[in-house]
Design a protein around this motif. Structure first.
Motif, PDB file in Angstrom:
ATOM      1  N   ASN A   1      10.747   5.821   0.369  1.00 17.12           N
ATOM      2  CA  ASN A   1      12.178   6.067   0.284  1.00 17.12           C
ATOM      3  C   ASN A   1      12.932   4.834   0.765  1.00 17.12           C
ATOM      4  N   PRO A   2      13.935   4.376   0.020  1.00 12.95           N
ATOM      5  CA  PRO A   2      14.536   3.069   0.305  1.00 12.95           C
ATOM      6  C   PRO A   2      15.139   2.922   1.702  1.00 12.95           C
ATOM      7  N   VAL A   3      15.890   3.918   2.180  1.00 14.10           N
ATOM      8  CA  VAL A   3      16.479   3.791   3.508  1.00 14.10           C
ATOM      9  C   VAL A   3      15.381   3.791   4.575  1.00 14.10           C
ATOM     10  N   SER A   4      14.338   4.589   4.353  1.00 14.64           N
ATOM     11  CA  SER A   4      13.187   4.562   5.268  1.00 14.64           C
ATOM     12  C   SER A   4      12.570   3.171   5.321  1.00 14.64           C
ATOM     13  N   SER A   5      12.430   2.559   4.169  1.00 13.60           N
ATOM     14  CA  SER A   5      11.853   1.224   4.093  1.00 13.60           C
ATOM     15  C   SER A   5      12.738   0.208   4.811  1.00 13.60           C
ATOM     16  N   PHE A   6      14.042   0.322   4.606  1.00 10.53           N
ATOM     17  CA  PHE A   6      14.993  -0.587   5.260  1.00 10.53           C
ATOM     18  C   PHE A   6      14.912  -0.463   6.782  1.00 10.53           C
ATOM     19  N   VAL A   7      14.960   0.766   7.276  1.00 13.13           N
ATOM     20  CA  VAL A   7      14.899   0.986   8.718  1.00 13.13           C
ATOM     21  C   VAL A   7      13.555   0.522   9.276  1.00 13.13           C
ATOM     22  N   SER A   8      12.479   0.797   8.558  1.00 10.34           N
ATOM     23  CA  SER A   8      11.142   0.414   9.024  1.00 10.34           C
ATOM     24  C   SER A   8      11.011  -1.095   9.149  1.00 10.34           C
ATOM     25  N   PHE A   9      11.604  -1.826   8.206  1.00  8.85           N
ATOM     26  CA  PHE A   9      11.545  -3.285   8.324  1.00  8.85           C
ATOM     27  C   PHE A   9      12.245  -3.738   9.595  1.00  8.85           C
ATOM     28  N   GLN A  10      13.404  -3.152   9.888  1.00  2.00           N
ATOM     29  CA  GLN A  10      14.132  -3.562  11.090  1.00  2.00           C
ATOM     30  C   GLN A  10      13.315  -3.288  12.354  1.00  2.00           C
ATOM     31  N   MET A  11      12.602  -2.171  12.373  1.00  2.00           N
ATOM     32  CA  MET A  11      11.897  -1.751  13.585  1.00  2.00           C
ATOM     33  C   MET A  11      10.513  -2.373  13.727  1.00  2.00           C
ATOM     34  N   PHE A  12       9.857  -2.684  12.604  1.00  2.00           N
ATOM     35  CA  PHE A  12       8.469  -3.148  12.674  1.00  2.00           C
ATOM     36  C   PHE A  12       8.233  -4.463  11.929  1.00  2.00           C
ATOM     37  N   GLY A  13       8.866  -4.648  10.770  1.00  2.00           N
ATOM     38  CA  GLY A  13       8.636  -5.862   9.991  1.00  2.00           C
ATOM     39  C   GLY A  13       9.235  -7.089  10.629  1.00  2.00           C
ATOM     40  N   ARG A  14      10.505  -7.014  11.010  1.00  2.00           N
ATOM     41  CA  ARG A  14      11.150  -8.169  11.627  1.00  2.00           C
ATOM     42  C   ARG A  14      10.479  -8.565  12.949  1.00  2.00           C
ATOM     43  N   PRO A  15      10.141  -7.612  13.839  1.00  2.00           N
ATOM     44  CA  PRO A  15       9.421  -8.003  15.056  1.00  2.00           C
ATOM     45  C   PRO A  15       8.091  -8.702  14.785  1.00  2.00           C
TER      46      PRO A  15
END
Length: 397
Positions: A298-312
């Motif tokens: 789901n796109p918003v899930s993916s967006f939030v997940s990147f902020q919380m796990f991908g960017r770190p």
């Protein structure tokens, strides 16, 4: 379910002890890069006493009683050359940014004299009509910082302002961390090329292009963007054919349905439920030694997940300082929140608080309104609802 913090630690463990190499780049190529070491000033800013105004350098004592006329003995322009000293009863014409001559302790703006502004011949005398105190309109050497001072610490993400600061203290190139190289793969048989006419059951692939943009905005180098259906064999073939990269981000294929290619891949991946909303199903691990982080489809899930796990994860590879700006703000709308899961809600910042970007709040499918969000409002796990006026932690995105 596990906590957001525990899952983030699992993701970061994939690159524990690893740091990308440093490289030298010219200042013009340094924007968005991460500084590899502390930046120490080579020269002071300003490097010499200089004038803050176009006018005349004087001794303040000579202009204490006005009007007064002084003899003009020369000038100081913005570049080098000999400058006569200011002696009692004399003045030196000075331009903004030019060196203050010895003997002078103040600058009288040209507007406070009988001389016109602009390109005019050097006068023999100048009439001062208003007095100025000692130190007025003089920028002292090292007012901003001295040679040897710390300008930027290692791990700083270099903004245009930071690059300007580096230039001002004597640098023409900087030591920065190499950009992490990233592959993005969106999974799902329903995904089609954006802009293409849709058949029954098809949706445009917003995930891959959004993830690609997030990767680039985070300062990483996007190597490839691909799309794959729901066949684990096709996904395995795609992964095997990727060019060498530091990280793989995928979207989709991590839930509990019958067609979840990441779960069915047979690779050394760890799947779990994270106590967050949106973004509950997550997966991560190594594929042929390369860290792979699998976000929900789901796109918003993916967006939030990147902020919380991908960017770190990307920040860990470069040693970037924590880049998330958090503050507290009042909720201007009310909405429900799932007890036991930390909620990350796309919001737009207004003068008196934050407002939902869509009436449905954190719905994981609301990608068409996601662009309005400049932050995520964070609702604690123990909350069941947010009321107007509640104070929430807010994370900039």
């Amino acid at each position: 379910m596990i906590s957001v913090e525990d899952y983030r630690e699992r993701v970061l463990a994939l690159v524990a002890g690893r740091r990308l190499d440093a490289q030298q780049v010219a200042l013009a190529q340094a924007a968005g890069r991460v500084l590899a070491g502390d930046l120490i000033a080579r020269v002071a800013v300003p490097p010499f006493d200089n004038s803050a105004m176009d006018g005349f350098a004087v001794r303040a004592a000579d202009v204490a009683d006005v009007p007064v006329e002084l003899t003009v003995v020369g000038e100081s322009a913005a570049v080098g050359g000999d400058i006569p000293a200011v002696l009692p009863g004399t003045a030196v014409r000075v331009m903004t940014g030019a060196r203050v001559p010895s003997g002078a302790d103040a600058v009288v703006p040209v507007e406070l004299t009988d001389q016109p502004a602009g390109a005019t011949p050097l006068p023999a005398r100048v009439r001062i009509t208003e007095s100025v105190p000692s130190g007025r309109h003089i920028r002292r050497a090292a007012d901003n910082l001295a040679a040897g001072d710390l300008v930027l610490p290692a791990g700083t993400m270099l903004t245009p302002a930071a690059i300007g600061a580096a230039a001002s203290v004597g640098y023409g190139e900087l030591s920065v961390c190499a950009r992490p190289t990233v592959a993005v793969i969106a999974t799902g048989a329903e995904l089609v090329e954006p802009g293409r006419a849709l058949a029954a059951g098809e949706i445009p692939d917003s995930n891959s292009v959004m993830a690609a943009g997030l990767v680039t905005a985070a300062g990483a180098e996007l190597v490839t963007v691909a799309r794959c259906g729901d066949e684990p064999g096709a996904l395995a073939e795609l992964l095997a054919g990727l060019p060498a990269v530091d990280v793989i981000f995928t979207t989709g294929g991590v839930s509990a349905g019958a067609y979840e290619p990441l779960r069915q891949l047979g690779a050394d991946l760890d799947f779990c439920a994270v106590a967050m909303q949106p973004g509950k199903p997550q997966g991560c691990g190594l594929v042929d030694g390369v860290p792979l982080v699998a976000f929900p489809g789901n796109p918003v899930s993916s967006f939030v997940s990147f902020q919380m796990f991908g960017r770190p994860l990307l920040d860990a590879l470069t040693g970037a300082s924590a880049s998330v700006v958090r503050r507290r703000a009042a909720a201007l709308d009310s909405w429900p929140s799932p007890r036991g899961r930390r909620q990350y809600v796309p919001v737009v910042t207004e003068l008196d608080g934050v407002r939902l970007t869509h009436p449905l709040g954190s719905g994981s499918h609301l990608v068409a309104s996601l662009h309005r969000a400049d932050a995520l409002a964070i609702v604690p796990e123990e909350s069941e609802a947010v009321a107007v006026g509640d104070i929430l932690e807010v994370m900039a995105v």
